[in-house]
Design a protein around this motif. Sequence first.
Motif, PDB file in Angstrom:
ATOM      1  N   GLU A 258       0.806  -1.694  -0.438  1.00  0.00           N
ATOM      2  CA  GLU A 258      -0.042   0.047  -0.325  1.00  0.00           C
ATOM      3  C   GLU A 258       0.819   0.913  -0.143  1.00  0.00           C
ATOM      4  O   GLU A 258       1.657   1.684   0.933  1.00  0.00           O
ATOM      5  CB  GLU A 258      -0.677   0.183   1.066  1.00  0.00           C
ATOM      6  CG  GLU A 258      -1.651  -1.260   1.498  1.00  0.00           C
ATOM      7  CD  GLU A 258      -2.750  -0.865   1.955  1.00  0.00           C
ATOM      8  OE1 GLU A 258      -2.996   0.255   2.784  1.00  0.00           O
ATOM      9  OE2 GLU A 258      -3.761  -2.279   2.637  1.00  0.00           O
TER      10      GLU A 258
ATOM     11  N   HIS B 292      -5.610   0.416  -2.183  1.00  0.00           N
ATOM     12  CA  HIS B 292      -5.568  -0.901  -2.230  1.00  0.00           C
ATOM     13  C   HIS B 292      -4.745  -2.166  -2.743  1.00  0.00           C
ATOM     14  O   HIS B 292      -5.074  -1.830  -4.265  1.00  0.00           O
ATOM     15  CB  HIS B 292      -7.138  -1.578  -2.063  1.00  0.00           C
ATOM     16  CG  HIS B 292      -7.455  -0.710  -0.313  1.00  0.00           C
ATOM     17  ND1 HIS B 292      -8.750  -0.378  -0.509  1.00  0.00           N
ATOM     18  CD2 HIS B 292      -6.948  -0.466   0.986  1.00  0.00           C
ATOM     19  CE1 HIS B 292      -9.404   0.611   0.696  1.00  0.00           C
ATOM     20  NE2 HIS B 292      -8.231   0.519   1.550  1.00  0.00           N
TER      21      HIS B 292
ATOM     22  N   ASP C  94      -9.509  -0.189   7.876  1.00  0.00           N
ATOM     23  CA  ASP C  94      -9.676   1.491   8.154  1.00  0.00           C
ATOM     24  C   ASP C  94     -10.278   1.962   9.020  1.00  0.00           C
ATOM     25  O   ASP C  94      -9.864   2.427   9.898  1.00  0.00           O
ATOM     26  CB  ASP C  94      -9.712   1.672   6.513  1.00  0.00           C
ATOM     27  CG  ASP C  94      -8.803   1.470   5.201  1.00  0.00           C
ATOM     28  OD1 ASP C  94      -7.863   1.210   5.350  1.00  0.00           O
ATOM     29  OD2 ASP C  94      -9.186   1.146   4.298  1.00  0.00           O
TER      30      ASP C  94
ATOM     31  N   SER D 104     -11.320   0.024   3.918  1.00  0.00           N
ATOM     32  CA  SER D 104     -10.968  -1.624   4.072  1.00  0.00           C
ATOM     33  C   SER D 104     -11.989  -1.532   5.800  1.00  0.00           C
ATOM     34  O   SER D 104     -12.061  -1.077   6.777  1.00  0.00           O
ATOM     35  CB  SER D 104     -10.643  -2.371   4.240  1.00  0.00           C
ATOM     36  OG  SER D 104      -9.196  -1.047   5.372  1.00  0.00           O
TER      37      SER D 104
ATOM     38  N   HIS E 187      -3.901   7.173   1.185  1.00  0.00           N
ATOM     39  CA  HIS E 187      -3.431   4.846   0.364  1.00  0.00           C
ATOM     40  C   HIS E 187      -3.720   4.547  -0.453  1.00  0.00           C
ATOM     41  O   HIS E 187      -5.578   4.651  -0.893  1.00  0.00           O
ATOM     42  CB  HIS E 187      -3.230   4.455   2.336  1.00  0.00           C
ATOM     43  CG  HIS E 187      -4.651   3.751   2.024  1.00  0.00           C
ATOM     44  ND1 HIS E 187      -5.462   4.540   2.532  1.00  0.00           N
ATOM     45  CD2 HIS E 187      -5.257   2.710   2.716  1.00  0.00           C
ATOM     46  CE1 HIS E 187      -6.731   3.667   3.094  1.00  0.00           C
ATOM     47  NE2 HIS E 187      -6.207   2.997   2.177  1.00  0.00           N
TER      48      HIS E 187
HETATM   49 ZN   LIG Z   1      -7.219   0.913   3.411  1.00  0.00          ZN
END
Ligand SMILES: [Zn+2]
Length: 131
Positions: free
Chosen positions: A24, A81, A92, A89, A79
């Motif tokens: 990432e 993925h 996250d 996510s 960021h």
């Molecule tokens: Zn993420």
Amino acid sequence: MSLEVSRAVIERMERAAIAAQPEEACAILLGQGNCISALLETRNVHPDPRTHFEIDPHALIRAFKAERSGGLQVIGYFHSHPSGDPSPSATDRAMAAHDGKVWAIFAGGTIAFWRDNKDNFDTLSYAMGTD
Ligand SMILES: [Zn+2]
């Protein structure tokens, strides 16, 4: 309320995400108000960078210091993925500070913008600037 994001920042996020694969990528979004005009790419210092990100805390401290001394504001965080989609996510969501910052996430060729609000990530629309 929609964001304005410079074309150069969008392109740099895409390049950073692709360069970091299979890890990432991460970066700090800088600008003023609802306008993101600069990207500060940082190291991903998380020990498991293929599935997590942690922005280099030294870079973050420097960015906040620069903001306090009259520089660009820290608007939020970027960021990527390497697989999956550009929505926050479960990780996250667990990491979120709920501080109203903008989160930009790149996945599958798309960048999505979110606001880390008190109870949830809310989707943000954006317009690309001309620079
Ligand atoms: Zn993420």
